[in-house]
Write a protein that holds these residues in place. Structure first.
Motif, PDB file in Angstrom:
ATOM      1  N   MET A  22       0.654  -0.970  -0.238  1.00 15.91           N
ATOM      2  CA  MET A  22      -0.182   0.213  -0.479  1.00 15.91           C
ATOM      3  C   MET A  22       0.975   1.178  -0.272  1.00 15.91           C
ATOM      4  N   ARG A  23       2.129   1.379   0.493  1.00 16.21           N
ATOM      5  CA  ARG A  23       2.464   2.176   0.940  1.00 16.21           C
ATOM      6  C   ARG A  23       2.923   3.033  -0.595  1.00 16.21           C
ATOM      7  N   ALA A  24       3.946   1.391  -0.756  1.00 18.04           N
ATOM      8  CA  ALA A  24       4.029   2.062  -2.749  1.00 18.04           C
ATOM      9  C   ALA A  24       3.367   2.667  -3.068  1.00 18.04           C
ATOM     10  N   ALA A  25       2.000   2.270  -3.564  1.00 23.23           N
ATOM     11  CA  ALA A  25       1.474   2.519  -4.473  1.00 23.23           C
ATOM     12  C   ALA A  25       0.613   4.337  -3.973  1.00 23.23           C
ATOM     13  N   MET A  26       0.608   3.713  -2.975  1.00 24.02           N
ATOM     14  CA  MET A  26       0.622   5.360  -2.798  1.00 24.02           C
ATOM     15  C   MET A  26       1.610   6.474  -3.025  1.00 24.02           C
ATOM     16  N   PRO A  40      -7.161  10.654 -11.340  1.00 23.75           N
ATOM     17  CA  PRO A  40      -7.045   9.430 -12.273  1.00 23.75           C
ATOM     18  C   PRO A  40      -7.365   8.243 -11.266  1.00 23.75           C
ATOM     19  N   THR A  41      -6.741   8.144 -10.126  1.00 23.06           N
ATOM     20  CA  THR A  41      -6.418   6.792  -9.303  1.00 23.06           C
ATOM     21  C   THR A  41      -7.843   6.768  -8.466  1.00 23.06           C
ATOM     22  N   VAL A  42      -8.633   8.197  -8.136  1.00 20.83           N
ATOM     23  CA  VAL A  42      -9.709   7.929  -7.390  1.00 20.83           C
ATOM     24  C   VAL A  42     -10.536   7.571  -8.232  1.00 20.83           C
ATOM     25  N   ASN A  43     -10.653   7.751  -9.644  1.00 24.68           N
ATOM     26  CA  ASN A  43     -11.838   6.901 -10.632  1.00 24.68           C
ATOM     27  C   ASN A  43     -11.876   5.966 -10.675  1.00 24.68           C
ATOM     28  N   ALA A  44     -10.129   5.479 -11.078  1.00 22.20           N
ATOM     29  CA  ALA A  44     -10.226   3.888 -11.456  1.00 22.20           C
ATOM     30  C   ALA A  44     -10.552   3.555  -9.835  1.00 22.20           C
ATOM     31  N   LEU A  45     -10.450   3.532  -8.750  1.00 25.00           N
ATOM     32  CA  LEU A  45     -11.205   3.113  -7.721  1.00 25.00           C
ATOM     33  C   LEU A  45     -12.014   3.320  -7.514  1.00 25.00           C
ATOM     34  N   LEU A 206     -11.575  -4.713   5.043  1.00 26.46           N
ATOM     35  CA  LEU A 206     -10.085  -4.766   3.246  1.00 26.46           C
ATOM     36  C   LEU A 206      -8.315  -4.641   4.209  1.00 26.46           C
ATOM     37  N   GLY A 207      -9.109  -3.468   5.166  1.00 32.93           N
ATOM     38  CA  GLY A 207      -7.363  -2.732   5.490  1.00 32.93           C
ATOM     39  C   GLY A 207      -6.918  -2.153   5.322  1.00 32.93           C
ATOM     40  N   LEU A 246      -6.565   0.710  -3.769  1.00 36.92           N
ATOM     41  CA  LEU A 246      -7.351  -0.323  -4.534  1.00 36.92           C
ATOM     42  C   LEU A 246      -6.041  -1.513  -4.512  1.00 36.92           C
ATOM     43  N   VAL A 247      -4.993  -1.731  -3.509  1.00 30.38           N
ATOM     44  CA  VAL A 247      -4.279  -2.192  -3.034  1.00 30.38           C
ATOM     45  C   VAL A 247      -5.056  -3.254  -2.367  1.00 30.38           C
TER      46      VAL A 247
END
Length: 343
Positions: A22-26, A40-45, A206-207, A246-247
């Motif tokens: 998660m930290r890497a994705a952030m 774009p990341t919010v839209n994907a979620l 989900l964490g 997303l992760v």
């Protein structure tokens, strides 16, 4: 004397910390201004949660309270009643927001183990000029206060039929709906597809560190965007948070059955040690135990490294999550059962 090192935090499944993935994705997330719909990341979620739940669109918000209350505002008018199971989170833990923001009040339905009967829901519908009219039916699955219990699919179908026959919208507080799907061993959409709107929390089982998504139709989410803004939920470059979510969506669901297994193990150990535990209610990752002087017990356990929530003078809640390992659970059981023996 300093407190003992932490063994297990069983207060809630909200206490998890972001995983390395998660930290890497952030850190790598592409971001934009979400209030303008440009992250774009919010839209994907939002698109992914909508797809998983069988709905057209979604809207990311800071909390499940916000997604629930936005949904209530979408479906009701001032002076309406919201039909809901007794003990529902939208009433018990959302600080009167349905009245403060939407001007509506609850109409409770008897719900043993958090499961309302469809005919009980039908009987709660109000049409008289002398009473507040019904505006919405809201269910909670899993039902927190009942002990993380799951509504059977046939009951959901029955209440969906009542909603259709009565011309009422149906909302799901799905804070732990992934747990419900895991317990029933069905696709998420088998549950969520029966509702007009669904609140899906990502920061519980989900964490993810933050956030919930409200799903429904595109038209509903356009209106929900306005209510989110009114409540102060516009988070701007929220893709940093959405990336972690997303992760969580990818990795979290596969871990839930292990949480449920550990909850059953803990519940049986507590019952064997003399706690009053309704084992029939331990269906997912939540356990309620009844014992006198709950706060004193919780303080004693915390000093020994095990945290639990005293939710009343004689009630304690334990919640399992993916960051409680088998080894930690065994040690925690030793602390908890030992404390009861000494009391």
């Amino acid at each position: 004397m300093p407190p003992a090192p932490l063994i297990a935090d069983l207060r809630s499944d909200t206490v998890t910390t972001p995983t390395p993935q998660m930290r890497a994705a952030m850190a790598a997330a592409a971001v934009g201004d979400d209030v303008y719909g440009e992250d774009p990341t919010v839209n994907a979620l939002q698109q992914e949660v909508a797809r998983l739940t069988g709905h057209e669109a979604g809207l990311f918000m800071p909390s499940g309270t916000m997604t629930n209350q936005v949904a209530i505002a979408l479906h009701t008018q001032r002076g309406h009643e919201v039909i809901c199971a007794e003990g529902s989170h939208i009433y018990e833990w959302e600080l009167g927001m349905m009245a403060a923001f939407s001007g509506v009040v609850p109409r409770f339905v008897h719900a043993p183990l958090g499961i309302p009967d469809p005919e009980g829901v039908r009987a709660a519908v109000r049409r008289s000029i002398h009473q507040s009219p019904s505006g919405l039916i809201s269910l909670e699955n899993t039902h927190n206060k009942a002990g993380g219990t799951v509504i059977p699919l046939e009951v959901l179908a029955g209440i969906r039929a009542v909603a259709d026959q009565e011309g009422l919208p149906l909302h799901l507080d799905g804070a732990r709906v992934f747990n419900a799907a895991a317990a029933l061993d069905v696709p998420l959409s088998d549950i969520t597809g029966q509702f007009d709107t669904v609140s899906v929390c990502l920061s519980k089982g989900l964490g993810a560190p933050v956030g919930s998504v409200l799903v429904g139709s595109k038209a509903q989410m356009a209106q929900a965007h306005r209510y989110r803004k009114m409540m102060g939920g516009g988070m701007r470059q929220a893709g940093i948070l959405a990336a972690a979510a997303l992760v969580a969506l990818q990795d979290g669901p596969a871990l839930l059955k292990e949480d449920h297994r550990r909850a059953r193990q803990l519940a049986e150990a507590l019952a064997g040690a003399g706690f009053a535990v309704n084992l029939a209610a331990v269906q997912t990752n939540i356990i309620y135990a009844t014992l006198p002087d709950a706060a004193a017990h919780a303080a004693r356990w915390a000093a020994a490294g095990v945290h639990a929530n005293a939710l009343g003078p004689d009630s304690v809640r334990f919640v399992l999550h993916h960051q409680v390992t088998d080894e930690a659970l065994e040690r925690a059981i030793g602390v908890l059962t030992g404390a009861v023996v000494q009391a």
